[in-house]
Design a protein around this motif. Structure first.
Motif, mmCIF file in Angstrom:
data_model
loop_
_atom_site.group_PDB
_atom_site.id
_atom_site.type_symbol
_atom_site.label_atom_id
_atom_site.label_comp_id
_atom_site.label_asym_id
_atom_site.label_seq_id
_atom_site.Cartn_x
_atom_site.Cartn_y
_atom_site.Cartn_z
ATOM 1 N N GLY A 198 0.795 -1.220 0.000
ATOM 2 C CA GLY A 198 0.000 0.000 0.000
ATOM 3 C C GLY A 198 0.826 1.268 0.000
ATOM 4 O O GLY A 198 0.382 2.309 0.500
ATOM 5 N N VAL A 199 2.058 1.210 -0.558
ATOM 6 C CA VAL A 199 2.899 2.413 -0.593
ATOM 7 C C VAL A 199 3.223 2.829 -2.017
ATOM 8 O O VAL A 199 4.076 3.685 -2.235
ATOM 9 C CB VAL A 199 4.208 2.203 0.203
ATOM 10 C CG1 VAL A 199 3.901 2.005 1.669
ATOM 11 C CG2 VAL A 199 5.018 1.046 -0.335
ATOM 12 N N ILE A 224 6.701 11.605 3.929
ATOM 13 C CA ILE A 224 6.638 10.268 4.536
ATOM 14 C C ILE A 224 6.185 9.243 3.508
ATOM 15 O O ILE A 224 6.681 8.110 3.475
ATOM 16 C CB ILE A 224 5.708 10.282 5.767
ATOM 17 C CG1 ILE A 224 6.375 11.059 6.908
ATOM 18 C CG2 ILE A 224 5.361 8.867 6.217
ATOM 19 C CD1 ILE A 224 5.512 11.217 8.146
ATOM 20 N N ARG A 225 5.256 9.638 2.625
ATOM 21 C CA ARG A 225 4.822 8.726 1.554
ATOM 22 C C ARG A 225 6.003 8.346 0.665
ATOM 23 O O ARG A 225 6.198 7.169 0.332
ATOM 24 C CB ARG A 225 3.727 9.383 0.704
ATOM 25 C CG ARG A 225 3.367 8.573 -0.536
ATOM 26 C CD ARG A 225 2.396 9.325 -1.418
ATOM 27 N NE ARG A 225 2.911 10.594 -1.884
ATOM 28 C CZ ARG A 225 3.823 10.734 -2.839
ATOM 29 N NH1 ARG A 225 4.344 9.657 -3.414
ATOM 30 N NH2 ARG A 225 4.224 11.921 -3.225
ATOM 31 N N CYS A 226 6.814 9.325 0.306
ATOM 32 C CA CYS A 226 7.988 9.051 -0.533
ATOM 33 C C CYS A 226 8.986 8.142 0.194
ATOM 34 O O CYS A 226 9.560 7.225 -0.402
ATOM 35 C CB CYS A 226 8.670 10.362 -0.921
ATOM 36 S SG CYS A 226 7.673 11.459 -1.958
ATOM 37 N N LEU A 227 9.182 8.399 1.486
ATOM 38 C CA LEU A 227 10.126 7.604 2.259
ATOM 39 C C LEU A 227 9.648 6.163 2.425
ATOM 40 O O LEU A 227 10.437 5.218 2.386
ATOM 41 C CB LEU A 227 10.350 8.252 3.634
ATOM 42 C CG LEU A 227 11.176 9.542 3.629
ATOM 43 C CD1 LEU A 227 11.109 10.234 4.981
ATOM 44 C CD2 LEU A 227 12.629 9.235 3.259
ATOM 45 N N LYS A 228 8.347 5.977 2.599
ATOM 46 C CA LYS A 228 7.801 4.611 2.718
ATOM 47 C C LYS A 228 8.023 3.843 1.420
ATOM 48 O O LYS A 228 8.319 2.642 1.440
ATOM 49 C CB LYS A 228 6.313 4.670 3.073
ATOM 50 C CG LYS A 228 6.056 5.035 4.518
ATOM 51 C CD LYS A 228 4.621 5.458 4.765
ATOM 52 C CE LYS A 228 3.657 4.312 4.710
ATOM 53 N NZ LYS A 228 2.286 4.739 5.105
ATOM 54 N N ARG A 229 7.914 4.537 0.314
ATOM 55 C CA ARG A 229 8.166 3.877 -0.984
ATOM 56 C C ARG A 229 9.636 3.475 -1.086
ATOM 57 O O ARG A 229 9.964 2.391 -1.595
ATOM 58 C CB ARG A 229 7.794 4.846 -2.120
ATOM 59 C CG ARG A 229 8.038 4.281 -3.514
ATOM 60 C CD ARG A 229 7.104 3.104 -3.779
ATOM 61 N NE ARG A 229 7.324 2.543 -5.112
ATOM 62 C CZ ARG A 229 8.255 1.632 -5.383
ATOM 63 N NH1 ARG A 229 9.035 1.182 -4.419
ATOM 64 N NH2 ARG A 229 8.374 1.159 -6.612
ATOM 65 N N TYR A 230 10.519 4.317 -0.592
ATOM 66 C CA TYR A 230 11.958 3.995 -0.616
ATOM 67 C C TYR A 230 12.250 2.795 0.286
ATOM 68 O O TYR A 230 12.987 1.883 -0.095
ATOM 69 C CB TYR A 230 12.777 5.202 -0.166
ATOM 70 C CG TYR A 230 14.236 4.875 0.028
ATOM 71 C CD1 TYR A 230 15.114 4.811 -1.052
ATOM 72 C CD2 TYR A 230 14.742 4.585 1.299
ATOM 73 C CE1 TYR A 230 16.449 4.484 -0.876
ATOM 74 C CE2 TYR A 230 16.070 4.255 1.473
ATOM 75 C CZ TYR A 230 16.920 4.206 0.385
ATOM 76 O OH TYR A 230 18.230 3.859 0.565
ATOM 77 N N VAL A 231 11.686 2.788 1.484
ATOM 78 C CA VAL A 231 11.925 1.688 2.416
ATOM 79 C C VAL A 231 11.367 0.383 1.848
ATOM 80 O O VAL A 231 11.959 -0.686 2.020
ATOM 81 C CB VAL A 231 11.311 1.998 3.797
ATOM 82 C CG1 VAL A 231 11.464 0.808 4.738
ATOM 83 C CG2 VAL A 231 11.977 3.228 4.409
ATOM 84 N N ALA A 232 10.234 0.456 1.158
ATOM 85 C CA ALA A 232 9.671 -0.746 0.529
ATOM 86 C C ALA A 232 10.631 -1.308 -0.507
ATOM 87 O O ALA A 232 10.822 -2.530 -0.601
ATOM 88 C CB ALA A 232 8.324 -0.415 -0.125
ATOM 89 N N ARG A 233 11.258 -0.427 -1.294
ATOM 90 C CA ARG A 233 12.235 -0.879 -2.292
ATOM 91 C C ARG A 233 13.438 -1.532 -1.614
ATOM 92 O O ARG A 233 13.908 -2.591 -2.028
ATOM 93 C CB ARG A 233 12.683 0.313 -3.137
ATOM 94 C CG ARG A 233 13.686 -0.053 -4.245
ATOM 95 C CD ARG A 233 14.122 1.185 -5.007
ATOM 96 N NE ARG A 233 12.996 1.847 -5.633
ATOM 97 C CZ ARG A 233 12.587 3.081 -5.323
ATOM 98 N NH1 ARG A 233 13.212 3.769 -4.377
ATOM 99 N NH2 ARG A 233 11.556 3.621 -5.938
#
Length: 349
Positions: free
Chosen positions: A265-266, A325-334
């Protein structure tokens, strides 16, 4: 019975509507023609009969199964063991019959829309999932029991309430466990309440022991399964366990790190209109996986200089903290997807 007009070269696609006690199967040819449907027991022998029945129409290539993670898990394992591709088919939410459900599952599988590769559930991630379920149940039961204990003390007979009201935490559990009610005099509210408090205190103590026991084994199992993942900043045993369960023992089913991000969901969603060019948060995906990614970002914003510098730079560019935070969550998911793929590849090897 097999259709006499089918040839030995006809490729068969199956669909199965699964239940607790029975599975209803349907067979289609590669043109989408219904060759037959039948019901089988949801037992090992019944699953073998179902596979034999499907194979009687011709070589089976793919089978769409509803509930591969629950009622259809045993059947999906058998099909994979026989080198048949299994596809997860979503259960319909409208009134119908089992035969119609099975036929629709087969047709959905044939056209390839609305299906997904199910988790194999044959490796350490499945063990982690089971242990996490047991731990979550114990963690949820503990505050409920603590509330019961507190409420009982509040409404207990005066002498008993005064003896216990100043105890807190472990001391309270010890005091309640030490109570010795007269079981022959339970008609007396004092002794009845003492027995209730004694029982609840023992339950809480037992839950604490279960949680510690499960934590110990989860720490060891998660660390052994995903050393790279658990080494990332903000990813502890709980977060790593949840992300592993989300990915499954066969994370290659997600095809790419973008698929994993969408599952969590990110994945950003377009929210542009007119002169506005932006993305917004994704409300879909698995919320527990989304939760642990959010916590990882919060930890990094507090302790990681690179993340703090990114926050400052993007704030100066006009982004809100929510968007950052949305952008960072996408980075952490990667980052976590890369670690999961590496760890599970090593575990498989």
């Amino acid at each position: 019975m097999p259709d006499p007009h089918t040839s030995a070269h006809t490729q068969i696609v199956g669909g199965v509507d699964t239940h607790t006690d029975t599975h209803h199967a349907a067979a289609l040819d590669h043109h989408g023609r219904v060759l037959g449907d039948d019901e089988f027991p949801a037992t090992p022998d019944g699953c073998a009969q179902l596979l034999s029945w499907l194979s009687s129409f011709g070589p089976v290539t793919t089978v769409g199964v509803e509930g591969t993670g629950s009622y259809g898990k045993q059947l999906a394992t058998l099909l994979r063991r026989n080198n048949i591709e299994v596809r997860e088919v979503s259960r319909p939410n409208h009134g119908k019959s089992d035969a119609i459900d099975a036929i629709n599952a087969a047709r959905t599988t044939l056209c390839g829309d609305g299906t997904a590769t199910p988790k194999t559930a044959t490796g350490p991630v499945e063990s982690i999932r089971a242990l996490r379920i047991a731990r979550t149940g114990a963690v949820k039961a503990r505050p409920a029991a603590l509330n019961e204990l507190t409420n009982l003390i509040t409404t207990a007979p005066t002498a008993l309430r005064e003896a216990l009201r100043h105890h807190k935490g472990t001391a309270l559990l010890t005091a309640c466990t030490a109570l010795q009610p007269d079981t022959t005099a339970l008609a007396d509210p004092t002794h009845g309440t003492m027995l209730a408090l004694h029982t609840i205190a023992e339950r809480i103590t037992s839950l604490n022991q279960h949680i510690r026991h499960l934590d110990k084994h989860l720490d060891q199992l998660v660390a052994a399964t995903a050393p790279t993942l658990i080494g990332l900043l903000g990813i502890g045993t709980d977060a790593a366990g949840q992300l592993l369960v989300t990915a499954g023992d066969n994370p290659e089913r997600l095809h790419s790190e973008a698929s994993f991000a969408k599952l969590c969901g990110v994945a950003p969603l377009e929210a542009s209109s007119g002169r506005t060019d932006r993305h917004r948060l994704n409300r879909g995906g698995e919320r527990q996986a989304n939760r642990v990614l959010h916590i990882a970002v919060v930890v990094r914003l507090r302790y990681c200089p690179r993340t703090q510098a990114y926050l400052q730079r993007r704030t100066e560019q006009g982004l809100t903290k929510r968007d950052i935070i949305r952008c960072l969550k996408r980075y952490v998911a990667r980052e976590t997807h890369t670690a999961i793929m590496k760890d599970l590849a090593l575990a498989t090897a």
